[in-house]
Scaffold this motif. Sequence first.
Motif, PDB file in Angstrom:
ATOM      1  N   ALA A  19      36.838  35.089  42.802  1.00 42.33           N
ATOM      2  CA  ALA A  19      38.121  35.014  42.121  1.00 42.33           C
ATOM      3  C   ALA A  19      38.558  36.399  41.685  1.00 42.33           C
ATOM      4  N   LYS A  20      39.864  36.575  41.598  1.00 40.83           N
ATOM      5  CA  LYS A  20      40.398  37.884  41.221  1.00 40.83           C
ATOM      6  C   LYS A  20      39.913  38.282  39.828  1.00 40.83           C
ATOM      7  N   GLY A  55      45.203  45.580  42.712  1.00 40.64           N
ATOM      8  CA  GLY A  55      44.480  45.221  41.500  1.00 40.64           C
ATOM      9  C   GLY A  55      44.961  46.043  40.324  1.00 40.64           C
ATOM     10  N   GLU A  56      44.066  46.263  39.364  1.00 43.99           N
ATOM     11  CA  GLU A  56      44.482  46.972  38.148  1.00 43.99           C
ATOM     12  C   GLU A  56      43.935  48.396  38.072  1.00 43.99           C
ATOM     13  N   GLU A  58      34.487  51.220  36.966  1.00 45.80           N
ATOM     14  CA  GLU A  58      34.299  51.557  38.382  1.00 45.80           C
ATOM     15  C   GLU A  58      35.672  51.687  39.044  1.00 45.80           C
ATOM     16  N   LYS A  59      35.891  52.759  39.756  1.00 43.84           N
ATOM     17  CA  LYS A  59      37.212  53.029  40.317  1.00 43.84           C
ATOM     18  C   LYS A  59      37.555  52.098  41.472  1.00 43.84           C
ATOM     19  N   GLY A  60      38.740  51.497  41.393  1.00 46.58           N
ATOM     20  CA  GLY A  60      39.280  50.711  42.487  1.00 46.58           C
ATOM     21  C   GLY A  60      40.124  51.581  43.401  1.00 46.58           C
ATOM     22  N   ASN A  66      50.806  47.840  44.935  1.00 46.21           N
ATOM     23  CA  ASN A  66      51.376  46.509  44.716  1.00 46.21           C
ATOM     24  C   ASN A  66      50.313  45.517  44.265  1.00 46.21           C
ATOM     25  N   ASP A  67      50.692  44.655  43.348  1.00 44.99           N
ATOM     26  CA  ASP A  67      49.871  43.482  43.045  1.00 44.99           C
ATOM     27  C   ASP A  67      50.773  42.358  42.549  1.00 44.99           C
ATOM     28  N   TYR A  68      50.531  41.162  43.063  1.00 43.40           N
ATOM     29  CA  TYR A  68      51.366  40.001  42.748  1.00 43.40           C
ATOM     30  C   TYR A  68      51.105  39.480  41.334  1.00 43.40           C
TER      31      TYR A  68
END
Length: 266
Positions: A2-3, A50-51, A58-60, A88-90
Amino acid sequence: MAKNDLFQKGFDEGTKIKLLLFKKYIESWLPTFVHTKKLNHIFIYDFFAGEGQDFNGEKGSPLIIMDCLKQNCEKIKDEAKQISITLNDYDTDKFKKLSELTKKFKMDCVGCNNCQFIVKNEAFQDLFKIEYHIIERSYPTFLLIDQYGIKHVPEDIFKKLINARLTDFLFFISSETLRRFKNEKSINKNINAKDMGFDDSKPYECHEKVYEYYKTLIDGDYYLGRFSIKKKANYYGLIFGSRHPLGLEKFLSASWSIDETNGVAN
């Protein structure tokens, strides 16, 4: 996964490997076009950004992109390049955090005036349709499509990706889901899972079967790469695409740096 688990509980080892491969590739890809004459505008799209980082810091992918820009800041200015980065993130909360992250980057990195950040809160299909007029043109473009599951890169989207002349892409796909539900009508509506040959293979080979399926959709010269990722008992993976052999070479170099035995899996 899950997100919420992904960001609130911290990235698992499979996610960290996925991000490491992306990091190694983008760090090799960007300088190539910064130094290429006559190509003055570079585009980067992160459609499921994501955020920015997980619960543990931890870097996304957005922060990986920003770090890469910082590393090349002087070169970008010296070569008078324009870099457009769309994040972008919904999810509305993640969109807000992305916006804050971008503002902080602009404040901290004074020298990156050549970099334009666009933060979006759109569904992938809608944004891809809007942006495709840029993606298909002759601009150096990189697309990261870190989808959750399988549905966002069906046959029609894949064909659009491979028809874009200067676009490299990397997308994540849950190959295990395709193998497990290969006979479901909802799965086969957009992607031909039932004919991927899963019945004649072992579970750990499922991403290779997905990769072979996408290869059948190519007509002409095009370069695909793959990297399988195991998360607990499930198998996922990345599909890479480029029209240029140098793009594939960079992807393979990143893959081999992670898997020194075969260059195809964690």
